[in-house]
Design a protein around this motif. Structure first.
Motif, short mmCIF file in Angstrom:
data_model
loop_
_atom_site.label_atom_id
_atom_site.label_comp_id
_atom_site.label_asym_id
_atom_site.label_seq_id
_atom_site.Cartn_x
_atom_site.Cartn_y
_atom_site.Cartn_z
N PHE A 1 6.18 7.09 -35.04
CA PHE A 1 5.25 6.22 -34.99
C PHE A 1 4.74 6.03 -33.58
O PHE A 1 3.99 5.16 -33.07
N LYS A 2 5.49 6.38 -32.40
CA LYS A 2 5.15 6.05 -31.05
C LYS A 2 3.81 6.37 -30.78
O LYS A 2 3.38 5.71 -29.58
N HIS A 3 3.10 7.10 -31.42
CA HIS A 3 1.68 7.52 -30.77
C HIS A 3 0.69 6.93 -31.67
O HIS A 3 -0.39 6.84 -31.20
N LYS A 4 1.03 5.88 -32.64
CA LYS A 4 0.21 4.95 -33.25
C LYS A 4 -0.40 3.81 -32.24
O LYS A 4 0.28 3.36 -31.21
N ARG A 5 -1.66 3.33 -32.23
CA ARG A 5 -2.10 2.56 -31.58
C ARG A 5 -1.39 1.11 -31.57
O ARG A 5 -1.17 0.26 -30.79
N TRP A 6 -1.01 0.85 -32.58
CA TRP A 6 -0.42 -0.57 -33.06
C TRP A 6 1.18 -0.65 -32.67
O TRP A 6 1.78 -1.57 -32.71
N PHE A 7 1.71 0.58 -32.29
CA PHE A 7 3.11 0.84 -31.86
C PHE A 7 3.52 -0.09 -30.63
O PHE A 7 2.74 0.17 -29.53
N PRO A 8 4.30 -1.30 -30.77
CA PRO A 8 4.32 -2.22 -29.73
C PRO A 8 5.11 -1.77 -28.42
O PRO A 8 5.10 -2.53 -27.68
N VAL A 9 5.75 -0.46 -28.35
CA VAL A 9 6.31 0.14 -27.31
C VAL A 9 5.57 1.31 -26.71
O VAL A 9 5.43 2.02 -27.38
N THR B 1 21.02 -1.72 -30.34
CA THR B 1 21.22 -0.82 -31.70
C THR B 1 20.15 -0.12 -32.21
O THR B 1 20.25 0.96 -32.91
N LEU B 2 18.88 -0.78 -31.81
CA LEU B 2 17.75 0.06 -31.89
C LEU B 2 17.42 1.46 -31.21
O LEU B 2 17.32 2.51 -31.97
N VAL B 3 17.76 1.37 -29.80
CA VAL B 3 17.97 2.46 -29.20
C VAL B 3 19.10 3.38 -29.59
O VAL B 3 18.61 4.56 -29.45
N GLY B 4 20.00 2.80 -30.07
CA GLY B 4 21.15 3.83 -30.68
C GLY B 4 20.62 4.70 -31.75
O GLY B 4 20.96 5.82 -31.65
N GLY B 5 19.73 4.06 -32.68
CA GLY B 5 19.29 4.73 -33.43
C GLY B 5 18.17 5.73 -33.02
O GLY B 5 18.00 7.10 -33.56
N VAL B 6 17.31 5.37 -31.94
CA VAL B 6 16.40 6.35 -31.40
C VAL B 6 17.21 7.36 -30.91
O VAL B 6 16.53 8.66 -30.90
N GLY C 1 19.39 0.54 -36.38
CA GLY C 1 19.42 2.06 -36.37
C GLY C 1 18.51 2.67 -37.19
O GLY C 1 17.94 3.92 -36.58
N VAL C 2 18.44 2.48 -38.28
CA VAL C 2 17.47 3.09 -38.96
C VAL C 2 16.01 3.10 -38.57
O VAL C 2 15.17 4.15 -38.62
N ILE C 3 15.46 1.91 -37.96
CA ILE C 3 14.33 1.68 -37.60
C ILE C 3 14.28 2.79 -36.29
O ILE C 3 12.99 3.32 -36.23
N GLY C 4 15.09 2.62 -35.55
CA GLY C 4 15.18 3.21 -34.27
C GLY C 4 14.87 4.72 -34.34
O GLY C 4 14.09 5.49 -33.91
#
Length: 147
Positions: free
Chosen positions: A63-71, A104-109, A54-57
């Motif tokens: 970070f979503k606009h970074k080139r390395w971001f996996p999603v 749970t990641l999306v719950g954080g998002v 959740g914290v990561i989310g």
């Protein structure tokens, strides 16, 4: 030491790390450890591991606009839409072996309030470990030792 190992394994299993706490839990049940304490430490570790997700989310938007971001932005949009279909109640399914960690990641998002997040995830995780305890005990004939 067994309870600490179970806690750490359950914690790791709830994150994106490959770990399987059910195997250790089943082994400890057959060795006569207290069911209550096994359930408690496994549930606590797994729930806290999901809090890490959740914290990561909650950091995704940074970070979503970074080139390395996996999603991709499109994948993130689809995940948000799927989560919105059932809302925070979907966190009760955070125990699922496939997709539970992502949920749970999306719950954080989606910035589900922390109290709701912990309660819903904890209920789901606790129910799963109670079920695993019961199945292993029934299959192995292990009797419940006192706490």
């Amino acid at each position: 030491m067994a309870y600490l190992t179970l806690f750490l394994t359950a914690f790791a299993a709830a994150t994106l790390l490959p770990a399987y706490s059910e195997v250790l839990l089943g082994t400890l049940i057959t060795q006569g450890y207290s069911w209550w304490w096994l359930w408690f430490w496994a549930t606590l570790g797994n729930t806290l591991g999901s809090v890490v997700n959740g914290v990561i989310g909650r950091q995704v938007d940074r970070f979503k606009h970074k080139r390395w971001f996996p999603v991709s932005e499109m994948q993130l949009h689809k995940a948000r839409n799927r989560f919105n279909r059932y809302g925070q109640w979907s966190l009760l399914m955070g125990w699922l072996p496939l997709g539970g960690d992502a949920l749970t990641l999306v719950g954080g998002v989606m910035r589900v309030p922390w109290l709701n997040f912990v309660i819903l995830v904890g209920i789901g995780k606790g129910a799963r470990y109670a079920f695993v305890l019961w199945i292993v005990a029934e299959a192995s004939g292990a009797s419940s030792p006192s706490p």
